[in-house]
Design a protein around this motif. Structure first.
Motif, PDB file in Angstrom:
ATOM      1  N   ARG A 139      -8.060  -0.516 -16.024  1.00 45.53           N
ATOM      2  CA  ARG A 139      -8.814  -1.902 -15.939  1.00 45.53           C
ATOM      3  C   ARG A 139      -8.745  -2.425 -17.442  1.00 45.53           C
ATOM      4  O   ARG A 139      -8.405  -3.437 -17.977  1.00 45.53           O
ATOM      5  CB  ARG A 139      -9.861  -2.151 -15.259  1.00 45.53           C
ATOM      6  CG  ARG A 139     -10.352  -3.587 -15.334  1.00 45.53           C
ATOM      7  CD  ARG A 139     -11.605  -3.820 -14.481  1.00 45.53           C
ATOM      8  NE  ARG A 139     -12.718  -3.290 -15.123  1.00 45.53           N
ATOM      9  CZ  ARG A 139     -14.225  -3.292 -14.755  1.00 45.53           C
ATOM     10  NH1 ARG A 139     -14.181  -3.817 -13.549  1.00 45.53           N
ATOM     11  NH2 ARG A 139     -14.821  -2.950 -15.559  1.00 45.53           N
ATOM     12  N   ARG A 143      -6.851  -5.469 -19.405  1.00 45.25           N
ATOM     13  CA  ARG A 143      -7.573  -6.538 -20.066  1.00 45.25           C
ATOM     14  C   ARG A 143      -7.443  -6.386 -21.515  1.00 45.25           C
ATOM     15  O   ARG A 143      -7.698  -7.460 -22.259  1.00 45.25           O
ATOM     16  CB  ARG A 143      -9.157  -6.394 -19.839  1.00 45.25           C
ATOM     17  CG  ARG A 143      -9.065  -6.808 -18.148  1.00 45.25           C
ATOM     18  CD  ARG A 143     -10.822  -6.477 -17.605  1.00 45.25           C
ATOM     19  NE  ARG A 143     -11.573  -7.321 -18.453  1.00 45.25           N
ATOM     20  CZ  ARG A 143     -12.228  -8.331 -18.236  1.00 45.25           C
ATOM     21  NH1 ARG A 143     -11.486  -9.093 -17.318  1.00 45.25           N
ATOM     22  NH2 ARG A 143     -13.173  -8.743 -18.867  1.00 45.25           N
ATOM     23  N   TYR A 274      -5.736 -16.196 -17.688  1.00 43.44           N
ATOM     24  CA  TYR A 274      -6.813 -16.522 -17.264  1.00 43.44           C
ATOM     25  C   TYR A 274      -7.009 -18.138 -17.716  1.00 43.44           C
ATOM     26  O   TYR A 274      -6.572 -18.400 -18.601  1.00 43.44           O
ATOM     27  CB  TYR A 274      -8.098 -15.787 -17.787  1.00 43.44           C
ATOM     28  CG  TYR A 274      -8.106 -14.446 -17.357  1.00 43.44           C
ATOM     29  CD1 TYR A 274      -8.832 -14.260 -15.934  1.00 43.44           C
ATOM     30  CD2 TYR A 274      -7.841 -13.461 -17.796  1.00 43.44           C
ATOM     31  CE1 TYR A 274      -9.059 -12.782 -15.458  1.00 43.44           C
ATOM     32  CE2 TYR A 274      -7.604 -12.004 -17.196  1.00 43.44           C
ATOM     33  CZ  TYR A 274      -8.327 -11.750 -16.351  1.00 43.44           C
ATOM     34  OH  TYR A 274      -8.226 -10.479 -15.751  1.00 43.44           O
ATOM     35  N   GLU A 279     -14.128 -17.212 -17.155  1.00 40.78           N
ATOM     36  CA  GLU A 279     -13.369 -16.268 -16.023  1.00 40.78           C
ATOM     37  C   GLU A 279     -12.577 -15.008 -16.022  1.00 40.78           C
ATOM     38  O   GLU A 279     -13.109 -13.949 -15.619  1.00 40.78           O
ATOM     39  CB  GLU A 279     -12.134 -17.311 -15.318  1.00 40.78           C
ATOM     40  CG  GLU A 279     -12.399 -18.354 -14.441  1.00 40.78           C
ATOM     41  CD  GLU A 279     -11.155 -18.859 -13.902  1.00 40.78           C
ATOM     42  OE1 GLU A 279     -10.121 -18.599 -13.906  1.00 40.78           O
ATOM     43  OE2 GLU A 279     -11.564 -20.039 -13.460  1.00 40.78           O
ATOM     44  N   PHE A 280     -12.370 -14.829 -17.458  1.00 43.00           N
ATOM     45  CA  PHE A 280     -11.851 -13.571 -17.902  1.00 43.00           C
ATOM     46  C   PHE A 280     -12.900 -12.582 -17.932  1.00 43.00           C
ATOM     47  O   PHE A 280     -13.135 -11.390 -17.663  1.00 43.00           O
ATOM     48  CB  PHE A 280     -11.073 -13.611 -19.268  1.00 43.00           C
ATOM     49  CG  PHE A 280     -11.036 -12.280 -20.194  1.00 43.00           C
ATOM     50  CD1 PHE A 280     -10.134 -11.292 -19.618  1.00 43.00           C
ATOM     51  CD2 PHE A 280     -11.831 -12.011 -21.224  1.00 43.00           C
ATOM     52  CE1 PHE A 280      -9.991 -10.166 -20.400  1.00 43.00           C
ATOM     53  CE2 PHE A 280     -11.713 -10.896 -21.778  1.00 43.00           C
ATOM     54  CZ  PHE A 280     -11.003  -9.911 -21.551  1.00 43.00           C
ATOM     55  N   LYS A 281     -13.950 -12.980 -18.752  1.00 46.85           N
ATOM     56  CA  LYS A 281     -15.212 -12.148 -19.136  1.00 46.85           C
ATOM     57  C   LYS A 281     -16.000 -11.734 -17.855  1.00 46.85           C
ATOM     58  O   LYS A 281     -16.563 -10.733 -17.636  1.00 46.85           O
ATOM     59  CB  LYS A 281     -16.062 -13.065 -20.056  1.00 46.85           C
ATOM     60  CG  LYS A 281     -17.196 -12.009 -20.501  1.00 46.85           C
ATOM     61  CD  LYS A 281     -16.791 -11.001 -21.621  1.00 46.85           C
ATOM     62  CE  LYS A 281     -17.745 -10.001 -22.053  1.00 46.85           C
ATOM     63  NZ  LYS A 281     -18.699 -10.784 -22.864  1.00 46.85           N
ATOM     64  N   LEU A 282     -16.180 -12.759 -16.847  1.00 45.60           N
ATOM     65  CA  LEU A 282     -17.123 -12.639 -15.753  1.00 45.60           C
ATOM     66  C   LEU A 282     -16.499 -11.872 -14.698  1.00 45.60           C
ATOM     67  O   LEU A 282     -17.157 -11.057 -13.633  1.00 45.60           O
ATOM     68  CB  LEU A 282     -17.604 -13.715 -15.294  1.00 45.60           C
ATOM     69  CG  LEU A 282     -18.617 -14.604 -16.111  1.00 45.60           C
ATOM     70  CD1 LEU A 282     -18.878 -15.993 -15.658  1.00 45.60           C
ATOM     71  CD2 LEU A 282     -19.867 -13.913 -16.491  1.00 45.60           C
ATOM     72  N   GLU A 283     -15.001 -11.586 -14.809  1.00 43.63           N
ATOM     73  CA  GLU A 283     -14.413 -10.885 -13.672  1.00 43.63           C
ATOM     74  C   GLU A 283     -14.883  -9.280 -13.407  1.00 43.63           C
ATOM     75  O   GLU A 283     -14.811  -8.786 -12.323  1.00 43.63           O
ATOM     76  CB  GLU A 283     -12.817 -10.748 -14.000  1.00 43.63           C
ATOM     77  CG  GLU A 283     -12.061 -10.099 -12.973  1.00 43.63           C
ATOM     78  CD  GLU A 283     -10.567  -9.857 -13.787  1.00 43.63           C
ATOM     79  OE1 GLU A 283      -9.756 -10.300 -12.868  1.00 43.63           O
ATOM     80  OE2 GLU A 283     -10.493  -9.479 -14.724  1.00 43.63           O
ATOM     81  N   THR A 284     -15.500  -8.630 -14.548  1.00 44.30           N
ATOM     82  CA  THR A 284     -15.860  -7.373 -14.390  1.00 44.30           C
ATOM     83  C   THR A 284     -17.334  -7.411 -14.400  1.00 44.30           C
ATOM     84  O   THR A 284     -17.729  -6.197 -14.342  1.00 44.30           O
ATOM     85  CB  THR A 284     -15.516  -6.726 -15.537  1.00 44.30           C
ATOM     86  OG1 THR A 284     -16.086  -7.407 -16.892  1.00 44.30           O
ATOM     87  CG2 THR A 284     -13.992  -6.586 -15.929  1.00 44.30           C
ATOM     88  N   GLU A 285     -18.069  -8.286 -14.147  1.00 41.06           N
ATOM     89  CA  GLU A 285     -19.633  -8.597 -13.815  1.00 41.06           C
ATOM     90  C   GLU A 285     -19.949  -8.633 -12.473  1.00 41.06           C
ATOM     91  O   GLU A 285     -19.161  -8.951 -11.552  1.00 41.06           O
ATOM     92  CB  GLU A 285     -20.286  -9.620 -14.906  1.00 41.06           C
ATOM     93  CG  GLU A 285     -19.587  -9.655 -16.177  1.00 41.06           C
ATOM     94  CD  GLU A 285     -20.094  -8.552 -17.066  1.00 41.06           C
ATOM     95  OE1 GLU A 285     -20.928  -7.495 -16.845  1.00 41.06           O
ATOM     96  OE2 GLU A 285     -19.396  -8.346 -17.984  1.00 41.06           O
ATOM     97  N   GLY A 288     -19.312 -12.103 -11.119  1.00 37.10           N
ATOM     98  CA  GLY A 288     -17.800 -12.533 -10.752  1.00 37.10           C
ATOM     99  C   GLY A 288     -17.271 -13.684 -11.252  1.00 37.10           C
ATOM    100  O   GLY A 288     -16.264 -13.615 -11.593  1.00 37.10           O
ATOM    101  N   THR A 289     -18.018 -14.822 -11.206  1.00 35.84           N
ATOM    102  CA  THR A 289     -17.375 -16.213 -11.291  1.00 35.84           C
ATOM    103  C   THR A 289     -18.417 -17.006 -12.215  1.00 35.84           C
ATOM    104  O   THR A 289     -19.431 -17.061 -12.247  1.00 35.84           O
ATOM    105  CB  THR A 289     -16.866 -16.866 -10.284  1.00 35.84           C
ATOM    106  OG1 THR A 289     -18.058 -17.184  -9.446  1.00 35.84           O
ATOM    107  CG2 THR A 289     -15.961 -16.145  -9.147  1.00 35.84           C
TER     108      THR A 289
END
Length: 675
Positions: A139, A143, A274, A279-285, A288-289
């Motif tokens: 991942r 990214r 993205y 959206e890019f940053k929160l995808e892995t948190e 989520g969104t």
């Protein structure tokens, strides 16, 4: 002469030999370590052997071991004791390290090996931790642009290099502004200031080479000055300087830097497919969104703002009763709030602070760790980088667990704020490697021979950072890249914010809140008043935080603004920010967001974690008390020792049995009945 950074360290606990290291050693060491890392990565990528987990993923874990060791020392010094040479080296290292990272991400042969393992993962007989590491490694490569090619890949490398340089410059500009501003105080300027604050200001004056007391932009000086100074003109001058950091014009102005960072982040997200950087940053948190983050923040914003508006009206009335006309200003809030707190809760910071000695609060944090997790702390004599730093060996049942360093006092060469870092992280891939963990704070240094006294907020900060340190000390995983605090950004604050709750346990304060002169314990009625006032002014603190978090989110949730300051004002107007409260971190000094990528689109994470920490502490209460052994064991097993070896939500559910709602947070902040 051999470079000590590139030698084996024979010091106690393999501490960096700070006495032998000079600034002249770093450039050679970083270049040599980069060469070694590149050679190691090339050997992995170009190997004729079929890819295995050991010869690819585990080999990558070890590839830049020397580089990590060298940078651990350098960035410790650069953050805590900066000088012109170290700042120049930081600027020089940024593009080198960015280029190295881009080379790895764009290495097609290396990614092909990782992709082969990913496609064959069900046949590899991996442990759960190995499967997690493979997933996270792949991942991370994706990214960082591993699936891009041609112009897009080259452009992403350029963007990342520029972002690295801008982050360093933002941080150095902020430090320069904080270091240079000083307000000298004459005898007529001390009205309202308690003796402990005058003494701290005199100590700051000595550190700055001035004859009398001074106020600097250290939070532990400027906040109490705003609380106690009856000189409204001086409060305005101090507050204006504090909020103008990074926005004073000239070479240290951060406004154009912030605009460029936001534009480059938007471009980075677009290159990776993205719609926005958020959206890019929160995808892995965990969140989520952006929508999930906005929903949480607004659920808290409405009751917090209502409470703050109510408080603003009461403070305005107090100010008018003092004969001051006009509206309540940001430099008035803390002053009248302190007066109101004294009236409503009979709490005087001047009477309270002598009971909160730094040394005793350190003992309290360590004693709680002993009662919860069996850790023991003993002072040790090891090489250290500054006379103010202290060191302890951490053991459990006779086993070495960590070295813990405490660097507690503000100085002009230290960046502001408080943080926890690891000069060495726990891992078992190359042996039983235990961590070297640091807590760094910026408390006001007392005059020589006097004890350091903390505010209750300072004491909470100490417990907060110690909670991060426990996350590192108790880590028990095989791979360094997922050890300790290497977890989702909106999960990393759970251990730290959870640990703050033990400061509120009456038996802890009864034992450790002892008077600096008499040694007597804090009177029970004072302790009761202190704890009863725990949610006092929570409307103010919540509004200044959530305002900052919403601005951060909106900065990254759409098209990057050309004028961040105008956009900041637009966001704050849109949520009807009370005029007498500012953002906790306005854009030009919002280091969380602009000094690096860590908290970009992620400043909300403190509140996301708070939803869990309120619920997690309730688990102890439900089990019989704050030191319930079984609950502490579950906390260590599922969260503190596990690092990033499992999904954050799964880790929390394993500990608590479910995910919590926002109600516990609102109750904990005293906002559950706000209109």
């Amino acid at each position: 002469m051999k470079n000590p950074l590139l030698q084996d360290w024979t010091t106690p606990y393999e501490m960096p030999p700070f006495g032998d290291i000079t600034d002249d050693h770093f450039e050679e060491a970083v270049d040599a370590a980069l060469d070694e890392a590149r050679a190691n990565v090339a050997a992995i990528a170009d190997s004729d052997a079929a890819p295995t987990f050991a010869n690819t993923i585990e080999a990558l874990e070890r590839a830049d071991e020397t580089l990590g060791r060298v940078l651990g020392v350098f960035y410790t010094l650069a953050g805590t004791d900066a000088n012109d040479r170290r700042e120049a080296l930081s600027r020089a290292f940024s593009p080198k390290l960015s280029a190295y990272g881009s080379e790895i991400a764009s290495n097609a042969a290396l990614f092909a090996r990782i992709e082969t393992l990913w496609q064959d993962r069900d046949t590899l007989d991996l442990t759960d931790e190995q499967a997690r590491l493979l997933y996270l490694t792949r991942r991370s490569f994706v990214r960082r642009g591993a699936e891009l090619d041609g112009i897009a890949k080259d452009r992403l490398a350029q963007v990342m290099q520029r972002l690295g340089a801008l982050g360093v410059q933002f941080s150095q500009n902020l430090l320069a502004d904080e270091r240079e501003w000083v307000m000298e105080l004459g005898e007529d300027d001390l009205d309202g200031l308690p003796e402990w604050l005058v003494e701290a200001a005199r100590a700051a004056g000595e550190e700055k080479g001035r004859k009398g007391p001074v106020i600097t932009l250290s939070r532990s000086l400027i906040v109490p000055f705003l609380q106690f100074s009856s000189r409204r003109d001086l409060r305005e001058a101090a507050h204006s300087a504090w909020t103008a950091r990074g926005a004073n014009g000239g070479s240290t102005d951060n406004r154009d830097i912030a605009a460029e960072i936001l534009a480059l982040r938007e471009e980075r997200a677009g290159l990776l497919g993205y719609d926005s950087f958020a959206e890019f940053k929160l995808e892995t948190e965990m969140a989520g969104t952006p929508e999930a983050v906005r929903d949480l923040l607004m659920k808290v914003w409405e009751p917090a703002r209502a409470k703050a508006v109510e408080d603003q009206q009461r403070l305005s009335a107090m100010m008018h009763n003092d004969g001051v006309n006009g509206e309540l200003e940001p430099w008035d809030w803390r002053y009248y709030s302190e007066k109101r707190r004294a009236e409503e809760h009979d709490l005087d910071d001047s009477a309270l602070k002598p009971y909160l000695q730094l040394d005793r609060m350190i003992e309290a944090a360590m004693d709680c760790a002993n009662r919860l997790f069996g850790l023991e702390f003993a002072p040790v004599d090891v090489p250290l980088y500054h006379p103010d730093v202290r060191a302890w060996e951490v053991t459990r049942d006779g086993r070495h667990m960590a070295i813990f360093l405490g660097d507690y006092f503000a100085r002009g060469s230290k960046r502001s704020g408080a943080w926890c870092s690891a000069m060495r992280s726990q891992q078992k891939l190359t042996g039983d490697i235990r961590p070297i963990v640091m807590n760094v704070c910026n408390f006001a240094k007392p005059p020589k021979g006097k004890p350091a006294l903390l505010s209750y907020d300072d004491a909470r900060t100490l417990f907060h950072e110690f909670g991060h340190a426990l996350h590192q000390m108790l880590s028990d995983v095989t791979y360094e890249s997922i050890s300790g605090t290497s977890v989702a950004r909106d999960f990393v604050e759970l251990p730290s914010q959870l640990y703050e709750h033990w400061l509120e346990v009456p038996e802890v304060l009864e034992k450790y809140a002892t008077h600096a002169e008499t040694g007597e314990a804090m009177p029970r009625e004072m302790l009761d008043r202190l704890l009863a006032a725990n949610t006092y002014d929570m409307g103010f603190s919540t509004v200044e935080y959530v305002g900052s978090a919403l601005v951060d989110l909106e900065f990254h949730a759409g098209e990057a603004p050309e004028d961040p300051m105008a956009f900041q004002a637009e966001v704050l107007d849109g949520i009807e920010m009370p005029r007498a409260i500012g953002m906790r971190h306005a854009t030009p000094h919002f280091a969380h967001v602009f000094s690096g990528d860590g908290y970009s689109s992620g400043y909300y994470s403190y509140m996301w974690s708070e939803v869990m920490d309120a619920d997690a502490f309730a688990a102890f209460k439900e089990a019989g008390g704050p030191f319930d052994a079984e609950t502490a064991q579950k906390l260590e097993r599922h969260i503190l020792s596990a690092g990033g070896s499992q999904d954050a939500q799964e880790a929390y559910v394993a500990f608590r049995g479910r995910m919590p709602g926002v109600d516990a947070l609102l109750k904990g902040r005293g906002l559950d009945d706000a209109a």
